[in-house]
Design a protein around this motif. Structure first.
Motif, PDB file in Angstrom:
ATOM      1  N   VAL A  30     -43.086  56.609 -46.158  1.00  0.00           N
ATOM      2  CA  VAL A  30     -41.734  57.161 -46.058  1.00  0.00           C
ATOM      3  C   VAL A  30     -40.813  56.338 -46.958  1.00  0.00           C
ATOM      4  CG1 VAL A  30     -39.781  57.399 -44.459  1.00  0.00           C
ATOM      5  CG2 VAL A  30     -42.102  57.938 -43.692  1.00  0.00           C
ATOM      6  N   ILE A  31     -39.862  56.992 -47.626  1.00  0.00           N
ATOM      7  CA  ILE A  31     -38.850  56.244 -48.396  1.00  0.00           C
ATOM      8  C   ILE A  31     -37.649  56.082 -47.465  1.00  0.00           C
ATOM      9  CG2 ILE A  31     -37.372  56.255 -50.452  1.00  0.00           C
ATOM     10  CD1 ILE A  31     -39.591  57.941 -51.813  1.00  0.00           C
ATOM     11  N   GLU A  32     -37.581  54.911 -46.801  1.00  0.00           N
ATOM     12  CA  GLU A  32     -36.639  54.726 -45.693  1.00  0.00           C
ATOM     13  C   GLU A  32     -35.176  54.826 -46.108  1.00  0.00           C
ATOM     14  OE1 GLU A  32     -37.137  52.058 -42.577  1.00  0.00           O
ATOM     15  OE2 GLU A  32     -39.317  52.268 -42.497  1.00  0.00           O
ATOM     16  N   GLU A  33     -34.863  54.351 -47.340  1.00  0.00           N
ATOM     17  CA  GLU A  33     -33.433  54.366 -47.730  1.00  0.00           C
ATOM     18  C   GLU A  33     -32.897  55.796 -47.858  1.00  0.00           C
ATOM     19  OE1 GLU A  33     -35.872  52.796 -51.311  1.00  0.00           O
ATOM     20  OE2 GLU A  33     -35.868  52.678 -49.111  1.00  0.00           O
ATOM     21  N   LYS A  34     -33.808  56.773 -47.917  1.00  0.00           N
ATOM     22  CA  LYS A  34     -33.345  58.168 -48.033  1.00  0.00           C
ATOM     23  C   LYS A  34     -33.352  58.885 -46.677  1.00  0.00           C
ATOM     24  CE  LYS A  34     -34.486  58.966 -52.841  1.00  0.00           C
ATOM     25  NZ  LYS A  34     -35.146  59.850 -53.811  1.00  0.00           N
ATOM     26  N   ARG A  35     -33.609  58.129 -45.588  1.00  0.00           N
ATOM     27  CA  ARG A  35     -33.694  58.773 -44.259  1.00  0.00           C
ATOM     28  C   ARG A  35     -32.314  59.273 -43.814  1.00  0.00           C
ATOM     29  NH1 ARG A  35     -37.062  55.697 -39.883  1.00  0.00           N
ATOM     30  NH2 ARG A  35     -38.671  56.959 -40.844  1.00  0.00           N
ATOM     31  N   PRO A  36     -32.222  60.553 -43.389  1.00  0.00           N
ATOM     32  CA  PRO A  36     -30.929  61.067 -42.921  1.00  0.00           C
ATOM     33  C   PRO A  36     -30.507  60.364 -41.622  1.00  0.00           C
ATOM     34  CG  PRO A  36     -32.554  62.849 -43.172  1.00  0.00           C
ATOM     35  CD  PRO A  36     -33.281  61.558 -43.330  1.00  0.00           C
ATOM     36  N   LYS A  37     -29.209  60.322 -41.358  1.00  0.00           N
ATOM     37  CA  LYS A  37     -28.699  59.693 -40.137  1.00  0.00           C
ATOM     38  C   LYS A  37     -29.177  60.481 -38.909  1.00  0.00           C
ATOM     39  CE  LYS A  37     -25.525  56.559 -41.670  1.00  0.00           C
ATOM     40  NZ  LYS A  37     -26.363  56.203 -42.825  1.00  0.00           N
ATOM     41  N   GLY A  38     -29.421  59.754 -37.831  1.00  0.00           N
ATOM     42  CA  GLY A  38     -29.675  60.422 -36.545  1.00  0.00           C
ATOM     43  C   GLY A  38     -31.075  60.979 -36.341  1.00  0.00           C
ATOM     44  N   THR A  39     -32.056  60.627 -37.211  1.00  0.00           N
ATOM     45  CA  THR A  39     -33.421  61.119 -36.983  1.00  0.00           C
ATOM     46  C   THR A  39     -34.061  60.319 -35.846  1.00  0.00           C
ATOM     47  OG1 THR A  39     -34.348  59.599 -38.574  1.00  0.00           O
ATOM     48  CG2 THR A  39     -33.820  61.788 -39.398  1.00  0.00           C
ATOM     49  N   LYS A  40     -34.952  60.981 -35.131  1.00  0.00           N
ATOM     50  CA  LYS A  40     -35.632  60.298 -34.018  1.00  0.00           C
ATOM     51  C   LYS A  40     -37.123  60.214 -34.320  1.00  0.00           C
ATOM     52  CE  LYS A  40     -32.620  61.527 -30.139  1.00  0.00           C
ATOM     53  NZ  LYS A  40     -31.553  62.209 -30.895  1.00  0.00           N
ATOM     54  N   PRO A  41     -37.805  59.165 -33.779  1.00  0.00           N
ATOM     55  CA  PRO A  41     -39.262  59.115 -33.948  1.00  0.00           C
ATOM     56  C   PRO A  41     -39.893  60.405 -33.400  1.00  0.00           C
ATOM     57  CG  PRO A  41     -38.458  57.057 -33.020  1.00  0.00           C
ATOM     58  CD  PRO A  41     -37.291  58.000 -33.029  1.00  0.00           C
ATOM     59  N   PHE A  42     -40.978  60.843 -34.027  1.00  0.00           N
ATOM     60  CA  PHE A  42     -41.616  62.104 -33.623  1.00  0.00           C
ATOM     61  C   PHE A  42     -42.296  61.938 -32.267  1.00  0.00           C
ATOM     62  CE2 PHE A  42     -45.342  65.004 -33.636  1.00  0.00           C
ATOM     63  CZ  PHE A  42     -44.653  66.208 -33.699  1.00  0.00           C
ATOM     64  N   ALA A  43     -41.999  62.853 -31.335  1.00  0.00           N
ATOM     65  CA  ALA A  43     -42.629  62.798 -30.003  1.00  0.00           C
ATOM     66  C   ALA A  43     -43.827  63.742 -29.997  1.00  0.00           C
ATOM     67  CB  ALA A  43     -41.628  63.223 -28.946  1.00  0.00           C
ATOM     68  N   PHE A  44     -45.014  63.172 -29.904  1.00  0.00           N
ATOM     69  CA  PHE A  44     -46.240  63.992 -29.933  1.00  0.00           C
ATOM     70  C   PHE A  44     -46.385  64.711 -28.590  1.00  0.00           C
ATOM     71  CE2 PHE A  44     -50.662  65.056 -30.640  1.00  0.00           C
ATOM     72  CZ  PHE A  44     -50.739  65.153 -32.019  1.00  0.00           C
ATOM     73  N   PRO A  45     -46.722  66.014 -28.610  1.00  0.00           N
ATOM     74  CA  PRO A  45     -46.795  66.749 -27.340  1.00  0.00           C
ATOM     75  C   PRO A  45     -47.902  66.224 -26.421  1.00  0.00           C
ATOM     76  CG  PRO A  45     -47.631  68.088 -29.148  1.00  0.00           C
ATOM     77  CD  PRO A  45     -47.040  66.864 -29.759  1.00  0.00           C
ATOM     78  N   LYS A  46     -47.640  66.283 -25.105  1.00  0.00           N
ATOM     79  CA  LYS A  46     -48.636  65.851 -24.118  1.00  0.00           C
ATOM     80  C   LYS A  46     -49.360  67.062 -23.528  1.00  0.00           C
ATOM     81  CE  LYS A  46     -47.251  61.400 -23.981  1.00  0.00           C
ATOM     82  NZ  LYS A  46     -46.575  61.339 -25.289  1.00  0.00           N
ATOM     83  N   VAL A  47     -48.897  68.261 -23.918  1.00  0.00           N
ATOM     84  CA  VAL A  47     -49.598  69.482 -23.475  1.00  0.00           C
ATOM     85  C   VAL A  47     -49.968  70.287 -24.708  1.00  0.00           C
ATOM     86  CG1 VAL A  47     -48.422  69.656 -21.236  1.00  0.00           C
ATOM     87  CG2 VAL A  47     -47.473  70.821 -23.229  1.00  0.00           C
ATOM     88  N   CYS A  48     -50.973  71.140 -24.568  1.00  0.00           N
ATOM     89  CA  CYS A  48     -51.434  71.972 -25.683  1.00  0.00           C
ATOM     90  C   CYS A  48     -50.353  72.992 -26.031  1.00  0.00           C
ATOM     91  CB  CYS A  48     -52.717  72.681 -25.280  1.00  0.00           C
ATOM     92  SG  CYS A  48     -53.225  73.934 -26.457  1.00  0.00           S
ATOM     93  N   PRO A  49     -49.932  73.056 -27.309  1.00  0.00           N
ATOM     94  CA  PRO A  49     -48.876  73.992 -27.687  1.00  0.00           C
ATOM     95  C   PRO A  49     -49.317  75.459 -27.560  1.00  0.00           C
ATOM     96  CG  PRO A  49     -49.787  72.922 -29.625  1.00  0.00           C
ATOM     97  CD  PRO A  49     -50.400  72.247 -28.450  1.00  0.00           C
ATOM     98  N   VAL A  50     -50.618  75.694 -27.428  1.00  0.00           N
ATOM     99  CA  VAL A  50     -51.102  77.076 -27.369  1.00  0.00           C
ATOM    100  C   VAL A  50     -51.305  77.555 -25.933  1.00  0.00           C
ATOM    101  CG1 VAL A  50     -52.942  78.671 -28.085  1.00  0.00           C
ATOM    102  CG2 VAL A  50     -52.187  76.858 -29.625  1.00  0.00           C
ATOM    103  N   CYS A  51     -51.986  76.742 -25.095  1.00  0.00           N
ATOM    104  CA  CYS A  51     -52.289  77.236 -23.746  1.00  0.00           C
ATOM    105  C   CYS A  51     -51.586  76.466 -22.641  1.00  0.00           C
ATOM    106  CB  CYS A  51     -53.802  77.242 -23.497  1.00  0.00           C
ATOM    107  SG  CYS A  51     -54.483  75.592 -23.266  1.00  0.00           S
ATOM    108  N   GLY A  52     -50.867  75.375 -23.013  1.00  0.00           N
ATOM    109  CA  GLY A  52     -50.105  74.651 -22.003  1.00  0.00           C
ATOM    110  C   GLY A  52     -50.918  73.693 -21.143  1.00  0.00           C
ATOM    111  N   SER A  53     -52.241  73.600 -21.385  1.00  0.00           N
ATOM    112  CA  SER A  53     -53.054  72.658 -20.608  1.00  0.00           C
ATOM    113  C   SER A  53     -52.701  71.227 -21.017  1.00  0.00           C
ATOM    114  CB  SER A  53     -54.547  72.868 -20.887  1.00  0.00           C
ATOM    115  OG  SER A  53     -54.937  74.162 -20.548  1.00  0.00           O
TER     116      SER A  53
END
Length: 501
Positions: free
Chosen positions: A199-222
């Motif tokens: 990542v080129i950090e100096e170009k990071r927009p203000k207010g971005t958050k670390p990516f939250a990886f899903p804990k459930v399947c995006p397709v079936c919800g398991s």
């Protein structure tokens, strides 16, 4: 003039040769260098260099830059020289290939799965470019793995427009702290699969958050769980959907795998068709492929009446499906999509068990008996098969859904026994051989490859079925066991005498 520009030379050549109209191919200025050969009745030389010189003598175009190097330093000097000349070559390359010159040594080294042990590619550093990460999408694979994919502002990297890149897994996203909206450096690894370098950090927009990886399947919800959470020793960084066969994404991906080239290879039933048929409820499980025609005959909306289908294309599809109602055991095992069972492993299993019945009963016995059972050990003893694979077979055959899907499939499909390609009849054809101790005249792999080429079966441990034990120096418990069981024990020299007969 005025046509679309090709993305890269490889696409241009492949696309030109695949044209239905040969006049189009003829009009394209394709050129090639000859550097390898197929079946030969007589070899004009006994080295790689000699072969290429023979091609040149016969008037074939050969690359004038090929060079015979005496050692690693010379090879690396050549690599650097070609790297410096890369831009002015007049054709695109992505690296240098080193090959063993003597053909007899090439033969001895042989192949690992699909790649030769006597040649290695030394690639040039991958090309890089900078772009913006628009989004991170989660894809679900056939084993339930959740794979993050970066959606990029399209950018040209090494002659190809890239708009997606692999992010491997959640740990990598966290380690590189990749966030949506970031400006990132992208490269094509091995000049093929695009990946995010940093990542080129100096170009990071203000207010971005670390990516939250899903804990459930995006397709079936398991629930989606990491193997490492349940078993830290497993070291699994991948998060998997626990939905199994109820997860549409897994079911779809398994079907795509089932019809793929090395599995059932059904012409006209590609990924897009599988997607469409699955979404419409026409094909949900592998067995449904083989009942499609019967159902279509009585359907109020037959395929031939649909958009994008004609009478002819539907006939061709059904004919292609019928052609696969009989299939070899190796392809069938691969098609089941069992975790860790790729093409080579499926072939090893088919070679060891020969028939579907034997493979299935051994796997079910191992699933019933667990790690301590003889059935488990028998599969584990097959050369090339380790515990990871046996565990995967046990998991697959312990699951009632899988057994049901398998039985439904076997109603429609005949699995033919694995045929050993018997090119030679030798004193060891059909015999079972075990190698033990440190071998001096040849490596273990070399011995195994030779024995298999002559029609023998190589096992990992001595049993009542063993015909010969070949014992090198400091042979231990296997030797004692063989003597006890009355198995013929041979020294390396005796073994070489036996197979030379």
């Amino acid at each position: 003039g005025g046509g679309k520009v090709f993305a890269n030379p490889r696409n241009a050549a492949a696309g030109s040769l695949r044209q239905l109209d040969s006049a189009v191919t003829a009009a394209r200025p394709l050129r090639f260098f000859a550097y390898a050969w197929g079946e030969m009745s007589e070899m004009p030389a006994d080295t790689q260099k000699g072969m290429v010189e023979a091609f040149a003598k016969w008037g074939l175009p050969v690359n004038p830059l090929m060079r015979l190097c005496a050692d690693a330093d010379e090879m690396l000097a050549f690599y650097r020289e070609i790297g410096d000349r890369r831009a002015s070559l007049g054709y695109d390359i992505d690296g240098v290939v080193y090959k063993v010159d003597r053909l007899d040594l090439q033969d001895r080294l042989g192949f690992v799965s699909r790649s030769p042990r006597w040649a290695i590619a030394h690639k040039f550093p991958a090309e890089q470019a900078t772009t913006v990460l628009r989004d991170i999408e989660i894809q679900v694979g056939r084993t339930g793995s959740l794979t993050p994919v970066a959606k990029l502002e399209p950018v040209t990297v090494g002659g190809v427009v890239v708009s997606n890149a692999t992010l491997h897994n959640e740990d990598e996203i966290a380690r590189k702290d990749i966030r949506i909206g970031d400006t990132v450096v992208v490269q094509r690894a091995g000049d093929v699969i695009p990946q995010i370098v940093r990542v080129i950090e100096e170009k990071r927009p203000k207010g971005t958050k670390p990516f939250a990886f899903p804990k459930v399947c995006p397709v079936c919800g398991s629930h989606a769980v990491r193997e490492a959470d349940n078993d830290p020793a497993a070291g699994g960084v991948v998060r998997r959907c626990t939905g199994g066969l109820i997860c549409p994404a897994q079911a779809k991906e398994r079907l795509k795998h089932f019809v793929s080239r090395l599995a059932f290879d059904i012409e006209g039933l590609g990924e897009e068709k599988i997607e469409a048929f699955f979404d419409e409820g026409l094909i949900q499980r592998p067995a449904d492929i083989f009942t499609l025609e019967a159902r279509d005959k009585v359907s109020p909306a037959p395929l031939a009446k649909r958009k994008g289908f004609g009478k002819k294309s539907v006939e061709n599809l059904f004919r292609a499906i019928d052609a696969r109602r009989t299939i070899g055991l190796d392809r069938f095992i691969f098609a089941l999509g069992i975790r860790h069972v790729g093409e080579t492993t499926a072939n090893d299993l088919a070679k060891a068990f020969r028939t579907m019945e034997a493979f299935r009963s051994a796997s079910e016995a191992a699933a019933r008996g667990g790690k301590e059972s003889e059935a488990y050990r028998d599969i584990d003893d097959i050369e090339g098969i380790g515990e990871t694979v046996v565990d995967a077979l046990v998991d697959f055959f312990a699951e009632p859904h899988n057994i049901e899907a398998l039985e439904n499939l076997l109603v429609h499909v005949t699995v033919t026994p694995y045929e050993r390609v018997q090119t030679t009849h030798s004193p060891i054809t059909g015999k079972t051989v075990v190698f033990t101790g440190s071998l001096e005249r040849f490596s273990r792999n070399e011995a195994k490859a030779t024995a298999e080429r002559l029609g023998a079966k190589v096992a990992g441990s001595v049993s009542g079925k063993t015909d010969y034990l070949v014992a090198g120096a400091d042979a231990g418990s296997k030797l004692a066991k063989a003597r006890e069981a009355g198995v013929t024990v041979l020294t390396e020299d005796e073994w070489l005498d036996l197979i030379k007969r």
